[in-house]
Write a protein that holds these residues in place. Structure first.
Motif, mmCIF file in Angstrom:
data_model
loop_
_atom_site.group_PDB
_atom_site.id
_atom_site.type_symbol
_atom_site.label_atom_id
_atom_site.label_comp_id
_atom_site.label_asym_id
_atom_site.label_seq_id
_atom_site.Cartn_x
_atom_site.Cartn_y
_atom_site.Cartn_z
ATOM 1 N N GLY A 57 5.857 -8.543 59.133
ATOM 2 C CA GLY A 57 6.698 -9.630 59.279
ATOM 3 C C GLY A 57 5.887 -10.909 57.852
ATOM 4 O O GLY A 57 5.831 -11.814 58.766
ATOM 5 N N GLU A 58 5.842 -11.001 56.935
ATOM 6 C CA GLU A 58 6.041 -11.861 56.405
ATOM 7 C C GLU A 58 6.482 -11.957 54.715
ATOM 8 O O GLU A 58 6.616 -13.162 53.937
ATOM 9 C CB GLU A 58 4.512 -11.489 55.067
ATOM 10 N N LEU A 59 7.177 -11.055 54.707
ATOM 11 C CA LEU A 59 8.347 -11.549 53.626
ATOM 12 C C LEU A 59 9.273 -12.305 54.130
ATOM 13 O O LEU A 59 10.136 -12.933 55.211
ATOM 14 C CB LEU A 59 9.359 -10.012 53.702
ATOM 15 N N VAL A 61 13.268 -13.852 52.323
ATOM 16 C CA VAL A 61 14.379 -12.908 52.233
ATOM 17 C C VAL A 61 15.967 -14.539 51.821
ATOM 18 O O VAL A 61 16.121 -15.303 52.551
ATOM 19 C CB VAL A 61 15.301 -12.472 53.584
ATOM 20 N N SER A 62 15.615 -14.064 50.477
ATOM 21 C CA SER A 62 16.599 -15.503 49.745
ATOM 22 C C SER A 62 18.173 -15.014 51.028
ATOM 23 O O SER A 62 18.281 -13.994 51.619
ATOM 24 C CB SER A 62 17.301 -15.316 48.450
ATOM 25 N N GLU A 63 19.008 -16.198 51.249
ATOM 26 C CA GLU A 63 20.605 -16.418 51.989
ATOM 27 C C GLU A 63 21.426 -14.727 50.630
ATOM 28 O O GLU A 63 22.857 -14.923 50.923
ATOM 29 C CB GLU A 63 21.168 -17.561 51.765
ATOM 30 N N ASN A 64 20.783 -14.660 49.600
ATOM 31 C CA ASN A 64 21.348 -13.841 49.063
ATOM 32 C C ASN A 64 21.960 -11.698 49.257
ATOM 33 O O ASN A 64 22.370 -10.910 49.347
ATOM 34 C CB ASN A 64 21.982 -14.125 47.390
ATOM 35 N N GLN A 65 20.531 -12.503 50.277
ATOM 36 C CA GLN A 65 20.174 -10.846 50.329
ATOM 37 C C GLN A 65 20.682 -9.895 52.356
ATOM 38 O O GLN A 65 22.041 -11.166 52.592
ATOM 39 C CB GLN A 65 18.595 -10.657 50.338
ATOM 40 N N LEU A 66 20.947 -9.029 52.242
ATOM 41 C CA LEU A 66 21.613 -8.398 52.882
ATOM 42 C C LEU A 66 21.154 -8.285 54.367
ATOM 43 O O LEU A 66 19.610 -8.576 54.395
ATOM 44 C CB LEU A 66 21.251 -6.771 52.966
ATOM 45 N N VAL A 67 21.928 -9.600 55.580
ATOM 46 C CA VAL A 67 21.582 -9.239 56.798
ATOM 47 C C VAL A 67 20.686 -8.678 57.903
ATOM 48 O O VAL A 67 21.102 -7.188 57.066
ATOM 49 C CB VAL A 67 22.918 -9.542 57.521
ATOM 50 N N VAL A 68 19.941 -8.474 57.974
ATOM 51 C CA VAL A 68 18.962 -7.000 58.974
ATOM 52 C C VAL A 68 19.651 -6.749 59.774
ATOM 53 O O VAL A 68 20.039 -7.681 60.773
ATOM 54 C CB VAL A 68 17.544 -7.562 59.329
ATOM 55 N N ALA A 181 3.049 0.092 58.141
ATOM 56 C CA ALA A 181 4.122 -0.048 56.937
ATOM 57 C C ALA A 181 5.263 -1.061 57.854
ATOM 58 O O ALA A 181 5.908 0.429 59.291
ATOM 59 C CB ALA A 181 4.616 0.954 56.258
ATOM 60 N N PHE A 182 6.023 -1.635 57.610
ATOM 61 C CA PHE A 182 7.347 -2.361 58.716
ATOM 62 C C PHE A 182 8.174 -2.312 57.835
ATOM 63 O O PHE A 182 8.619 -3.071 56.109
ATOM 64 C CB PHE A 182 6.619 -3.482 59.519
ATOM 65 N N TYR A 183 9.673 -2.476 58.409
ATOM 66 C CA TYR A 183 11.002 -2.300 57.609
ATOM 67 C C TYR A 183 11.596 -3.141 58.143
ATOM 68 O O TYR A 183 11.786 -2.955 59.162
ATOM 69 C CB TYR A 183 11.011 -0.790 56.508
ATOM 70 N N HIS A 184 13.191 -3.656 56.782
ATOM 71 C CA HIS A 184 14.405 -4.428 57.357
ATOM 72 C C HIS A 184 14.911 -2.876 57.207
ATOM 73 O O HIS A 184 14.923 -2.478 55.948
ATOM 74 C CB HIS A 184 14.722 -5.649 56.711
ATOM 75 N N GLY A 185 15.556 -2.637 58.509
ATOM 76 C CA GLY A 185 16.782 -1.944 58.278
ATOM 77 C C GLY A 185 18.107 -1.970 57.556
ATOM 78 O O GLY A 185 18.921 -2.821 58.052
ATOM 79 N N ASP A 262 8.619 -4.814 55.272
ATOM 80 C CA ASP A 262 9.006 -6.152 55.358
ATOM 81 C C ASP A 262 7.547 -7.008 55.399
ATOM 82 O O ASP A 262 6.467 -7.251 56.077
ATOM 83 C CB ASP A 262 9.233 -6.285 57.055
ATOM 84 N N ALA A 263 7.134 -6.845 53.341
ATOM 85 C CA ALA A 263 5.467 -7.963 53.389
ATOM 86 C C ALA A 263 5.621 -8.080 51.898
ATOM 87 O O ALA A 263 6.226 -8.216 51.557
ATOM 88 C CB ALA A 263 4.844 -6.663 53.409
ATOM 89 N N VAL A 264 4.731 -9.383 51.948
ATOM 90 C CA VAL A 264 4.327 -9.798 50.776
ATOM 91 C C VAL A 264 4.617 -8.752 49.162
ATOM 92 O O VAL A 264 5.469 -8.297 48.474
ATOM 93 C CB VAL A 264 3.306 -11.039 50.723
ATOM 94 N N LYS A 265 4.088 -8.052 49.803
ATOM 95 C CA LYS A 265 3.507 -7.162 48.175
ATOM 96 C C LYS A 265 3.004 -5.430 49.414
ATOM 97 O O LYS A 265 2.321 -5.424 50.226
ATOM 98 C CB LYS A 265 2.276 -7.395 47.492
#
Length: 345
Positions: A57-59, A61-68, A181-185, A262-265
């Motif tokens: 959880g360091e990512l 997300v901009s307001e233009n991106q999809l909601v998790v 590894a972790f992700y927003h679905g 869900d990571a910076v890189k």
């Protein structure tokens, strides 16, 4: 002799039961050696927790991106050749009540397979050949599990000896350590055949595993892995959100998700993954060869199959528009010990 001088196997081969571990009279360890070993194990456990937490959880997300809409946790493994069945047996026999936990959606143990059915798998040195994948309703549900008793039960029972036993088992089957590894679905979709059907007792699959023969797969999973350039994340997501697809009408289709790392890189270079689960490979290939696939992917009717990950004839160069740094990388898996909540994804 310090802890660092002993392999995990040596630690336990000197002591085959918890009572022996605590006893110096049998010559397993002196009081000093015992103290040093316990200190070393606790240090290793702390380091594992640190590495685990570092990925989460360091990512931004901009307001233009999809909601998790979901949260996805994965652990990647490189299993030693010939140890695949033993590794699967360890998973089948673990103490877990995952399916009973709040917010649980889906789990599968993924074994990497060749893009060409029947051909041997060819992957690079150190690249994972197994991965666990768990889908949660949201990140809070995942965090609660990670900090709770159910996590401890499934990872050595929360005791020092349980942790040592887990390390020993890992050292015998794995090359290196697991990598989380972790992700927003995003954009979850499910087919008519989705939902719980396999026998589950106490929140875990009841599967017979002998450690010699691989466990029978429950599903087939196709992933397309993308390296999206910085600043183009919203555009990439919009393309997926606006595309026409009739996946949920295809026979054998189970689930679909876009995974946003869900990571910076991303350590593997892929910050997005498309995930689709199918009843079997035949169902996936029928869809891949259909007009629905061609339409959804902006391709002409009659186009051939996806390029094999084993083939030297993969497309070269970045895609048009500069959204990605290069072509996507295809990875196929069979899913085992699959768990699904009754409501599906």
């Amino acid at each position: 002799m310090s802890f660092k001088a002993l392999s995990v196997f040596q630690l336990v081969s000197k002591s085959t039961a918890p009572k022996n571990f605590a006893s110096s009279r049998r010559g397993a360890f002196s009081v000093h050696h015992k103290a040093q070993t316990i200190k070393g194990i606790r240090s290793l456990k702390a380091e594992a927790n640190k590495n685990f937490a570092k990925e989460v959880g360091e990512l931004q997300v901009s307001e233009n991106q999809l909601v998790v809409e979901r949260y996805v946790a994965s652990n990647r493994f490189r299993v030693k050749p010939g140890k695949e069945a033993a590794f699967e047996k360890r998973w089948a026999e673990r103490k877990s009540r995952l399916a009973e936990l709040e917010g649980f959606k889906f789990f599968t143990l993924l074994r990497r397979v060749s893009s060409d059915e029947g051909e041997p798998l060819q992957i690079g040195p150190g690249e994972p050949n197994y991965a666990s994948l768990t889908v949660w309703a949201d990140k809070d549900n995942f965090t609660s599990w990670r900090a709770g008793e159910a996590f401890k039960e499934a990872h050595g029972g929360g005791t020092l000896w349980g942790f040592v036993s887990m390390l020993v088992s890992s050292s015998q089957t794995l090359e290196g350590t697991p990598s989380p590894a972790f992700y927003h679905g995003l954009l979850p979709l499910q087919g008519e055949q989705a939902g719980s059907s396999a026998p589950v007792v106490g929140g875990w699959r009841q599967v017979i595993a002998d450690g010699v023969n691989p466990i029978t797969p429950d599903c087939f999973v196709a992933m397309n892995r993308f390296s999206v350039t910085q600043g183009n994340e919203a555009a990439f997501e919009t393309r997926w959100a606006s595309r026409e697809s009739k996946l949920n009408e295809m026979p054998g289709f189970l689930y679909f998700l876009i995974l946003r790392r869900d990571a910076v890189k991303a350590d593997d270079g892929f910050n997005y993954v498309s995930f689709s689960a199918w009843k079997d490979r035949a169902s996936f290939e029928k869809w891949r060869d259909s007009q629905n696939f061609q339409s959804a992917h902006g391709q002409k009717e009659g186009l051939g199959k996806m390029p094999s990950t084993n083939s030297p004839n993969k497309p070269k160069g970045p895609p048009s528009g500069g959204i990605m740094t290069g072509p996507p990388s295809v990875a196929f898996y069979v899913g085992k010990l699959t768990l699904q909540c009754e409501a599906g994804l």
